[in-house]
Design an enzyme around this catalytic site. Structure first.
Site, PDB file in Angstrom:
ATOM      1  CD  GLU A 115      -3.028  -0.888   0.588  1.00 34.60           C
ATOM      2  OE1 GLU A 115      -3.608  -0.014  -0.799  1.00 34.60           O
ATOM      3  OE2 GLU A 115      -3.658  -2.303   0.246  1.00 34.60           O
ATOM      4  CG  HIS A 138      -4.059  -0.191   5.265  1.00 41.78           C
ATOM      5  ND1 HIS A 138      -6.143  -0.260   5.298  1.00 41.78           N
ATOM      6  CD2 HIS A 138      -4.050  -1.768   5.073  1.00 41.78           C
ATOM      7  CE1 HIS A 138      -6.164  -1.396   4.834  1.00 41.78           C
ATOM      8  NE2 HIS A 138      -5.392  -2.144   4.840  1.00 41.78           N
ATOM      9  CG  HIS A 140      -7.475  -5.269   7.363  1.00 44.56           C
ATOM     10  ND1 HIS A 140      -6.870  -6.998   6.703  1.00 44.56           N
ATOM     11  CD2 HIS A 140      -6.938  -4.504   6.770  1.00 44.56           C
ATOM     12  CE1 HIS A 140      -6.249  -5.674   5.556  1.00 44.56           C
ATOM     13  NE2 HIS A 140      -6.425  -4.894   5.398  1.00 44.56           N
ATOM     14  CG  HIS A 210      -9.196  -3.162   1.816  1.00 42.02           C
ATOM     15  ND1 HIS A 210      -8.392  -3.200   1.402  1.00 42.02           N
ATOM     16  CD2 HIS A 210      -8.155  -3.855   3.343  1.00 42.02           C
ATOM     17  CE1 HIS A 210      -6.982  -2.947   1.304  1.00 42.02           C
ATOM     18  NE2 HIS A 210      -6.936  -3.543   2.347  1.00 42.02           N
TER      19      HIS A 210
END
Ligand code: 13P
Ligand code: ZN
Length: 263
Positions: A115, A138, A140, A210
């Site tokens: 990413e 980032h 989840h 996501h």
């Protein structure tokens, strides 16, 4: 390698937050990634290093990051091991003077997260805006991702408002609400571009089906915001599991919060 105190404390912060991500169940296998701008704390020892990698082109150049250094988690690396052994699972990269490529400077030639386009384009955009944003995270988070599977919650500010209304803290500590990015293939420049746009309006955004992306002047701040939104999502789901849709705080109650806390 021995690092100066300030740089070591950034590495420690990454390790600390990586541990939280694993404990919370948000980091299956290699799920999630972190980048931290360390340019202001690198010293001559770091500046004198010779790269341990070739030059890797950056898909979309990031000129506002000219010569910047970042600590970035490695692609395929597990957060639980970033926690226990950060420099075996993350590396320090340096952006070239023209912002068109990066090299890995330390310690091991660990390739940055897939990413990276999102991470670097966010840092670049924030630098252009003159905003003091040092970290991008980032992850989840289960309940928040689950909620993005409901098309009704993907409309602008619908999910954000539901989450704000679950508990006053969310309104107070996540004052800009929650942005939504329609499903886009992970690791792409398209996803990065959409994310950059949305982060002009929100501090935390969801990538549909996501995960979450957050930014902050440090790493604890965006972690706390994602955690707070997740608390709200859990309250929502607990109420639904008990068989009722939660009433939520009223608009008047939320406006009162807004005024009281100057949000
Ligand atoms: P990386 O292992 O490349 O960081 O990918 C994890 C992830 O969550 C991709 O969205
Ligand atoms: Zn992901």
């Amino acid at each position: 390698m021995k690092y100066n105190e300030k740089l070591q404390s950034r590495i420690d912060e990454v390790a600390e937050v990586a541990g939280y991500l694993w404990e919370k169940g948000w980091a299956e296998r290699n799920g999630g990634n972190i980048s931290y701008n360390i340019t202001d704390v690198v010293d001559d020892n770091i500046r004198a290093l010779t790269p341990v990698s070739e030059k890797f082109p950056i898909g979309k150049p990031v000129p506002a990051l000219s010569g910047n250094y970042f600590l970035v988690t490695g692609t395929g690396k597990r957060m639980r091991y970033v926690h226990s052994s950060p420099m075996d699972n993350a590396s320090i990269i340096r952006i070239s003077g023209d912002g068109s490529y990066y090299e890995i400077m330390a310690e091991k030639p660990i390739r940055p997260t897939s990413e990276l386009p999102s991470h670097l384009m966010i840092h670049n955009h924030m630098a252009e805006q003159g905003r003091d944003i040092k970290s991008v995270i980032h992850t989840h988070p289960i309940e928040l991702v689950a909620m993005t599977h409901n098309p009704a919650m993907l409309e602008k500010d619908v999910l954000g408002k539901i989450l704000w209304s679950m508990i006053p803290e969310t309104r107070a500590f996540c004052p800009k609400g929650l942005g939504i990015i329609p499903y886009t293939c992970p690791g792409t420049v398209e996803l990065a571009e959409a994310t950059v746009r949305e982060l002009d309006e929100y501090d935390i955004v969801m990538w549909e089906k996501h995960g979450a992306v957050g930014i902050g002047t440090d790493l604890i701040e965006p972690f706390d915001m994602i955690d707070t939104f997740t608390k709200s999502a859990k309250i929502y789901m607990s109420a639904m599991a008990m068989g009722f849709t939660p009433a939520g705080m009223t608009d008047a109650q939320m406006d009162e919060m807004k005024e009281k806390f100057n949000l």
